[in-house]
Design an enzyme around this catalytic site. Structure first.
Site, PDB file in Angstrom:
ATOM      1  N   CYS A  18       0.828  -1.186   0.000  1.00 47.08           N
ATOM      2  CA  CYS A  18       0.000   0.000   0.000  1.00 47.08           C
ATOM      3  C   CYS A  18       0.866   1.240   0.000  1.00 47.08           C
ATOM      4  O   CYS A  18       2.090   1.163   0.005  1.00 47.08           O
ATOM      5  CB  CYS A  18      -0.906   0.025   1.210  1.00 47.08           C
ATOM      6  SG  CYS A  18       0.025   0.254   2.705  1.00 47.08           S
ATOM      7  N   CYS A  21       3.817   1.661   2.265  1.00 44.69           N
ATOM      8  CA  CYS A  21       5.032   0.923   1.929  1.00 44.69           C
ATOM      9  C   CYS A  21       5.898   1.758   1.001  1.00 44.69           C
ATOM     10  O   CYS A  21       7.122   1.731   1.083  1.00 44.69           O
ATOM     11  CB  CYS A  21       4.696  -0.367   1.202  1.00 44.69           C
ATOM     12  SG  CYS A  21       3.653  -1.456   2.140  1.00 44.69           S
ATOM     13  N   ASP A 440       7.606  26.608 -33.488  1.00 40.48           N
ATOM     14  CA  ASP A 440       8.726  27.023 -34.309  1.00 40.48           C
ATOM     15  C   ASP A 440       8.248  26.907 -35.758  1.00 40.48           C
ATOM     16  O   ASP A 440       7.411  26.065 -36.066  1.00 40.48           O
ATOM     17  CB  ASP A 440       9.901  26.071 -34.041  1.00 40.48           C
ATOM     18  CG  ASP A 440      11.180  26.555 -34.680  1.00 40.48           C
ATOM     19  OD1 ASP A 440      11.431  27.773 -34.641  1.00 40.48           O
ATOM     20  OD2 ASP A 440      11.918  25.717 -35.224  1.00 40.48           O
ATOM     21  N   ASP A 638      11.842  21.484 -33.417  1.00 39.54           N
ATOM     22  CA  ASP A 638      12.526  20.277 -33.867  1.00 39.54           C
ATOM     23  C   ASP A 638      13.897  20.158 -33.220  1.00 39.54           C
ATOM     24  O   ASP A 638      14.646  19.225 -33.483  1.00 39.54           O
ATOM     25  CB  ASP A 638      12.650  20.244 -35.390  1.00 39.54           C
ATOM     26  CG  ASP A 638      13.451  21.413 -35.922  1.00 39.54           C
ATOM     27  OD1 ASP A 638      13.901  22.251 -35.111  1.00 39.54           O
ATOM     28  OD2 ASP A 638      13.619  21.496 -37.146  1.00 39.54           O
ATOM     29  N   ASP A 642      16.555  25.379 -31.197  1.00 36.48           N
ATOM     30  CA  ASP A 642      15.539  25.850 -30.251  1.00 36.48           C
ATOM     31  C   ASP A 642      15.538  25.093 -28.918  1.00 36.48           C
ATOM     32  O   ASP A 642      14.619  25.233 -28.124  1.00 36.48           O
ATOM     33  CB  ASP A 642      14.131  25.895 -30.871  1.00 36.48           C
ATOM     34  CG  ASP A 642      13.806  24.665 -31.666  1.00 36.48           C
ATOM     35  OD1 ASP A 642      14.380  23.624 -31.358  1.00 36.48           O
ATOM     36  OD2 ASP A 642      12.971  24.757 -32.583  1.00 36.48           O
TER      37      ASP A 642
END
Ligand code: ADP
Ligand code: MG
Length: 743
Positions: A18, A21, A440, A638, A642
């Site tokens: 649970c 734990c 972009d 991509d 950037d």
């Protein structure tokens, strides 16, 4: 100071039941010197952590062993962590099933006798007196407690030694109290007799609770096995063997025997065993399973193929370029695995609550017991006891611990199946808050593969200009450069060796070619060298308005011509941008290109707000500006110049078969190169978070409402056990609903 290298581990842990734990294992491991970033996932019962290189993971195993948890480090040596933890879960499931059947069969008569003995007619068919009946029940129930119930008591005992309590403690104390009291009442009834009546026994309560909770665990384990299905599906994408050419002969080998540079033969309908490049033949390949792209992709000599995809009708030979963990599929599996093991910030609250929950419940239960002892009019001990048990059982916080991780597992897995790779739970959570998207231009809205469309010169031939331009651009990696070189190659252009080449990011390139100084780039570059562009301003405007990018070419500080390149807009961009806007997102475009071109492209795809002529290093600044206005920004790029913007944005989305850098700096990677993936990723995040909130709500509500009812004596502990088991199962089933979501 030298930075110590760390190794990432992702290992199965046995014995976690649970949410408490989770906290305990995390705390114990974090205390070990040399271990960091510990994160436990209760849904797949695994822990991930970074450990200093050179340290043995056995150290980690030791740290949690004393709390009764087993870390499976041997799976490391097998190199089959995935199968190992599957086997563990299978074994656990089989044991649970045995225990369940055993205890259910014994409980049936116990339950019947206990219920029916309340009726007077029962004594005419059941010839034993109350005293004997109690003894029969005692004999029937004892094996349930010591065989099926053992798992709860064992963990309870280990924890008690550290004075810590968790779900098993509640079950153990609850059933232990009911059983212990009943044994005493059966063997020494005199001590508890009131008005010469035999004391009531609660054997059926203890038995039914154990049966129901074992059933709950059983259903839970079965459902949990389903949440991890995504990785299994990915692992099964690769064929078991492959046909390669060795010494001019065809040879069938196992996947594990493949090596880089092996030549693989692919026949119609075959699965592709590794990443590579086609050397002969051609075909269409179905890449749905990796990229989410539903149309088969044409592959010719020189095309890349991805391991795990399926060939259609053609046949071809390819040379292996990547295998195993380095292959695209291997990287995807790693990513999904880490994501599934990670936590969403929303879970922290649940973890915190459940770590103080159990001790609190024990206190409330004790208070309940005392209050009933004082205030109940008759039979107070027996009533106090049963309400004490009811509080313990109804309050078990297991649903709480499963609410978030199961949803994260299903959500990230579903994403992977659609070509959406989500880095971790945090990224998934942030995605649903995004209200602004910055795209972009190059490579994101457009294909990123420009072609030369026009060359206009003044004072020299087109071919002469091209030969100056292409000679320099050969040195540049920019997509524009590639397009100019490709165009020149097709025309048998003369190349010169440029000297003192310089790449001015965001402006263009300069070099000395044939003793002449050449500058190649945008308007800003011309301004930088004070080169007059008036002679070409008319064509510049005309071509830019068409969405083309204009490259000025100046030789010895005089503008001699321009080259126009056009980067086609992806077919899907306009539709995807419309979908974003419709769903209430504000969309911006960001580009280093000039204003007129930017406007033309923005218009074509329906974007009103754009930033043009932004230098690569300013892209991140623009994101910050938007954030200052209170917007929560996702940046889509991509990764070519950037990456800083991707990192600055609240959510960085790398698109296409982006560069490795972009994948590192992004929170979400879209393997399929189109913008619909952005819409899908955000939708997936919204749905996952909604499921998590539902799960948390139900888990909390059910415990909080249940406790007062139980304390006031309105809840039979057996009903409590049923409700508790069902609540865990319903949380997991709710998470599994995500699997059916349409993106
Ligand atoms: P984007 O935002 O479109 O990726 P970049 O910042 O890479 O743009 O480049 C901005 C502009 O700089 C380009 O549109 C182009 O005009 C000019 N430029 C950059 N690199 C080159 C190059 N190698 N040759 C010519 N022009 C270049
Ligand atoms: Mg770019």
């Amino acid at each position: 100071m030298q930075k110590i290298k760390t190794v990432k581990y992702n290992l199965p842990v046995e014995g976690m039941t649970c949410a408490s734990c989770v906290t305990r294992v995390e705390k114990a491991l974090s205390k070990v010197e040399g271990i960091e970033n510990v994160s436990v996932n209760l849904a797949n019962e695994k822990v991930t952590f970074d450990m200093n290189e050179g340290l043995s993971p056995d150290l980690a195993a030791k740290a949690i062993d004393k709390f009764g948890y087993k870390l499976h480090t041997e799976s490391l040596k097998d190199n089959e962590t995935e199968n190992k933890s599957d086997n563990l879960i299978d074994e656990y499931y089989t044991n649970l099933k045995k225990d369940f059947i055993f205890s259910a069969l014994l409980t049936l008569p116990i339950f019947l006798i206990s219920m029916l003995r309340e009726f007077i007619w029962f004594s005419s068919i059941f010839p034993f007196g109350d005293d004997y009946t109690n003894k029969i029940l005692l004999i029937l129930v004892t094996p349930i407690i010591f065989v099926s119930g053992k798992r709860f008591y064992k963990i309870f005992w280990t924890n008690l030694k550290h004075f810590s309590f968790e779900m098993n403690s509640l079950v153990a104390i609850g059933t232990g109290a009911a059983y212990g009291y009943s044994v005493f009442a059966t063997l020494f009834p005199k001590f508890l007799m009131i008005d010469d009546k035999l004391p009531h026994v609660y054997f059926e309560t203890a038995a039914v609770i154990i049966v129901l909770i074992t059933m709950g665990k059983l259903l839970e384990t079965r459902a949990k096995r389903k949440t991890g299905g995504a990785i299994k599906n990915l692992l099964e994408l690769k064929p078991k063997e492959a046909t390669i050419i060795q010494d001019d002969k065809e040879l069938v080998v196992k996947l594990s025997e493949l090596k880089i540079s092996d030549m693989v033969i692919i026949k119609p309908g075959e699965k592709i065993p590794a990443d590579g490049i086609i050397v002969s033949g051609s075909s269409f390949v179905d890449e749905t399973m990796i990229t989410g792209e539903s149309v088969p992709i044409e592959k010719i000599v020189g095309s890349k193929v991805i391991g795990g995809t399926i060939n259609t009708n053609g046949s071809f030979n390819f040379e292996i370029s990547a295998l195993g963990d380095n292959s695209i599929l291997g990287q995807i599996i790693k990513l999904v695995e880490t994501a599934q093991g990670s936590k969403a910030p929303i879970q922290q609250l649940a973890d915190k609550v459940s770590s103080i929950f159990v001790p609190t419940v024990i206190l409330i239960a004790t208070a309940t017991f005392i209050a009933w002892m004082i205030f109940a009019e008759t039979n107070n001990f027996s009533i106090a006891l049963i309400n004490f048990v009811a509080v313990l059982i109804i309050a078990c916080p297991c649903a709480l611990g499963l609410a978030t991780p199961t949803a994260i597992m299903v959500g990230t897995g579903l994403g992977a199946q659609h070509g959406i790779l989500i880095k971790n739970g945090e990224s998934l959570e942030i995605a649903h808050k995004i209200n602004t998207i910055v795209l972009d231009k190059t490579g994101t809205i457009t294909e990123g593969k420009p072609t030369v469309t026009d060359i206009i010169t003044n004072g020299l031939d087109n071919s002469e200009l091209l030969s100056f331009a292409a000679s320099i651009e050969k040195k540049s990696q920019h997509p524009i450069a590639t397009s100019i070189v490709e165009y020149a190659n097709g025309l048998n252009t003369n190349y010169f060796e440029p000297e003192s080449f310089e790449n001015l990011s965001g402006y263009g390139v300069t070099a000395i070619v044939n003793d002449k100084s050449v500058a190649l780039g945008n308007e800003k570059l011309m301004n930088k060298f004070s080169i007059n562009i008036d002679d070409f301003s008319e064509s510049f405007e005309k071509l830019s308005t068409k969405g083309k990018t204009i490259i000025f070419c100046a030789i010895d500080n005089k503008l001699n011509g321009i080259i126009a390149v056009e980067d086609p807009i992806k077919d899907t961009s306009k539709e995807a941008i419309e979908r974003m806007q419709k769903s209430g997102l504000e969309v911006f475009m960001l580009t280093g290109d000039n204003n007129i071109t930017a406007e033309a492209i923005a218009n074509r795809v329906g974007i009103k707000n754009y930033f043009a002529e932004v230098l690569p290093n300013q892209k991140a600044e623009k994101i910050k500006e938007l954030q200052k206005q209170g917007k929560i920004v996702a940046m889509v790029g991509d990764g070519i110049n950037d990456s800083p913007a991707l990192v600055t944005a609240n959510l960085g989305i790398a698109i296409g078969t982006g560069t490795d850098i972009a994948i590192e700096s992004s929170d979400i990677t879209l393997i399929k190169g189109n913008l619909n993936g952005v819409v899908e990723a955000i939708a997936l995040s919204k749905k996952t978070i909604r499921i998590i909130k539902q799960n948390l709500f139900w888990a909390f509500v059910y415990n909080t409402i249940g406790i007062p009812f139980a304390a006031l004596g309105f809840l039979n502990p057996m009903i409590g056990a049923l409700a508790m088991s069902l609540s865990s199962v319903s949380v997991i089933s709710n998470s599994l609903r995500l699997k059916r979501v349409k993106l």
